[in-house]
Design a protein around this motif. Structure first.
Motif, mmCIF file in Angstrom:
data_model
loop_
_atom_site.group_PDB
_atom_site.id
_atom_site.type_symbol
_atom_site.label_atom_id
_atom_site.label_comp_id
_atom_site.label_asym_id
_atom_site.label_seq_id
_atom_site.Cartn_x
_atom_site.Cartn_y
_atom_site.Cartn_z
ATOM 1 N N GLU A 69 0.837 -1.192 0.000
ATOM 2 C CA GLU A 69 0.000 0.000 0.000
ATOM 3 C C GLU A 69 0.874 1.245 0.000
ATOM 4 N N VAL A 70 0.489 2.221 -0.801
ATOM 5 C CA VAL A 70 1.157 3.521 -0.839
ATOM 6 C C VAL A 70 0.155 4.554 -0.347
ATOM 7 N N GLU A 71 0.495 5.222 0.751
ATOM 8 C CA GLU A 71 -0.445 6.173 1.351
ATOM 9 C C GLU A 71 0.120 7.590 1.335
ATOM 10 N N PRO A 72 -0.542 8.516 0.657
ATOM 11 C CA PRO A 72 -0.125 9.921 0.695
ATOM 12 C C PRO A 72 -0.607 10.570 1.988
ATOM 13 N N LEU A 73 0.241 11.381 2.605
ATOM 14 C CA LEU A 73 -0.057 11.914 3.936
ATOM 15 C C LEU A 73 -0.297 13.415 3.980
ATOM 16 N N ASP A 74 0.034 14.124 2.916
ATOM 17 C CA ASP A 74 -0.014 15.589 2.968
ATOM 18 C C ASP A 74 -1.416 16.095 2.625
ATOM 19 N N ALA A 75 -2.230 16.275 3.651
ATOM 20 C CA ALA A 75 -3.608 16.728 3.439
ATOM 21 C C ALA A 75 -3.675 18.168 2.950
ATOM 22 N N GLN A 76 -2.575 18.909 3.117
ATOM 23 C CA GLN A 76 -2.530 20.312 2.696
ATOM 24 C C GLN A 76 -1.580 20.505 1.514
ATOM 25 N N SER A 77 -1.426 19.486 0.691
ATOM 26 C CA SER A 77 -0.434 19.551 -0.387
ATOM 27 C C SER A 77 -0.713 20.679 -1.379
ATOM 28 N N GLY A 78 -1.960 21.116 -1.454
ATOM 29 C CA GLY A 78 -2.279 22.216 -2.360
ATOM 30 C C GLY A 78 -1.566 23.506 -2.012
ATOM 31 N N LEU A 79 -1.105 23.609 -0.761
ATOM 32 C CA LEU A 79 -0.401 24.822 -0.335
ATOM 33 C C LEU A 79 0.997 24.928 -0.939
ATOM 34 N N LYS A 80 1.516 23.827 -1.488
ATOM 35 C CA LYS A 80 2.858 23.875 -2.083
ATOM 36 C C LYS A 80 2.944 24.922 -3.184
#
Length: 326
Positions: A69-80
């Protein structure tokens, strides 16, 4: 284990290339892979491909084949994106340009990190970590923590908090700019970093391919062609064709691409687009317009294609490709 990723810069590192990251992940035998710098929507849309996250072209297919399983963790990634928008806004005004000029030295420090050939263990050494911390701290001092930094500290603090709840064996892949910040927030037991690593044969072969992608007049093209013959997989054929094309041996280049397009050349995911686009161009040069048009249409029919290959195909559909004469 926490492993920094270098995006498109992996191609500059023979001993820390995209396959090296995949080999480090595999050797760690994780139960799960976490992506610290990507959110669920980004992963679902596979936006990492357009950002040329080179290591993911190797890690993610391996994870899928291994059933991990690959899990992305950055719930605020849009802020990049805020960081680039902030810079773009400053560039519009003379005073903003002056402010940006004050942080040029920070860019030089970052360039030293990502452009000087590295090994995995380098990223556990203080000089590299200090340079990365200095880059972030310098921007905070100049502009404050927030849009100018893509809210990196806030985002990595949240990612670290999510990681605290996982007690198994995992690998965390994190963008090199966010790597030192994530380490600050992780407890010691989760802060395992890459150590001494002996390159594997797939890594060595990847380094040959990476050298071919950067082909320059300073390279010994004959030696590089010989090295490519020892590399497994379809990408070596594409790179060899590129060398023949650069040398003006058009028929040899076209012959290799003819061979390639009749094989399974689906991996890495960027290869089909580049192969078919170049094949179309060479077909045009060889006077085979119908074959060229079929190749261009095939490029545009792919579910994903690198932007450069798409532009080549679109231009080729409008006008037959011709080589520029020196």
């Amino acid at each position: 284990m926490v492993i920094p990723t270098l995006g498109p810069f992996h191609i500059l590192h023979p001993r820390y290339n995209g396959v090296t990251v995949a080999e480090l992940v595999r050797a760690h035998q994780p139960e799960k892979i976490f992506l610290a710098s990507y959110g669920p929507e980004e992963l679902a849309a596979q936006r990492w491909r357009d950002q040329n996250e080179i290591s993911f072209f190797h890690v993610l297919p391996w994870a899928e084949s291994a059933g991990l399983e690959v899990e992305p963790l950055d719930a605020q990634s849009g802020l990049k994106a805020e960081a680039e928008l902030f810079r773009e806004a400053l560039r519009q005004y003379p005073k903003g340009q002056q402010l940006l000029s004050k942080v040029e030295a920070l860019e030089q420090g970052l360039h030293w990190v990502v452009s000087t050939p590295r090994t995995p263990e380098d990223f556990a050494q203080e000089p590299v970590l200090q340079a990365l911390r200095g880059y972030h701290q310098g921007h905070v001092q100049a502009f404050g923590e927030g849009p100018a930094t893509g809210f990196r500290r806030q985002r990595m603090a949240e990612v670290a908090e999510r990681l605290r709840g996982f007690g198994g064996c995992a690998v965390v892949l994190v963008d090199v700019l966010e790597y030192p910040l994530l380490l600050e927030y992780l407890p010691q037991e989760q802060r395992r970093l890459p150590g001494a690593h002996t390159p594997t044969e797939p890594e060595r072969q990847r380094s040959v391919l990476d050298r071919a992608w950067q082909l320059s007049d300073a390279d010994d093209w004959a030696v590089l062609l010989q090295q490519l013959r020892d590399v497994e997989g379809p990408e070596a054929l594409y790179c060899a064709a590129q060398i023949y094309l650069a040398a003006g041996q058009l028929e040899d280049a076209f012959e290799l691409l003819e061979e390639l397009v009749h094989t399974d050349f689906q991996h890495p995911a960027y290869l089909p687009g580049y192969t078919l686009a170049r094949y179309g161009q060479l077909a045009d040069v060889m006077g085979q317009r119908d074959k060229a048009l079929r190749a261009y249409r095939a490029v545009l029919g792919l579910s994903w294609v690198p932007g450069e290959a798409r532009e080549i195909a679109q231009a080729g559909q409008r006008t037959p490709f011709r080589l520029e004469r020196a």
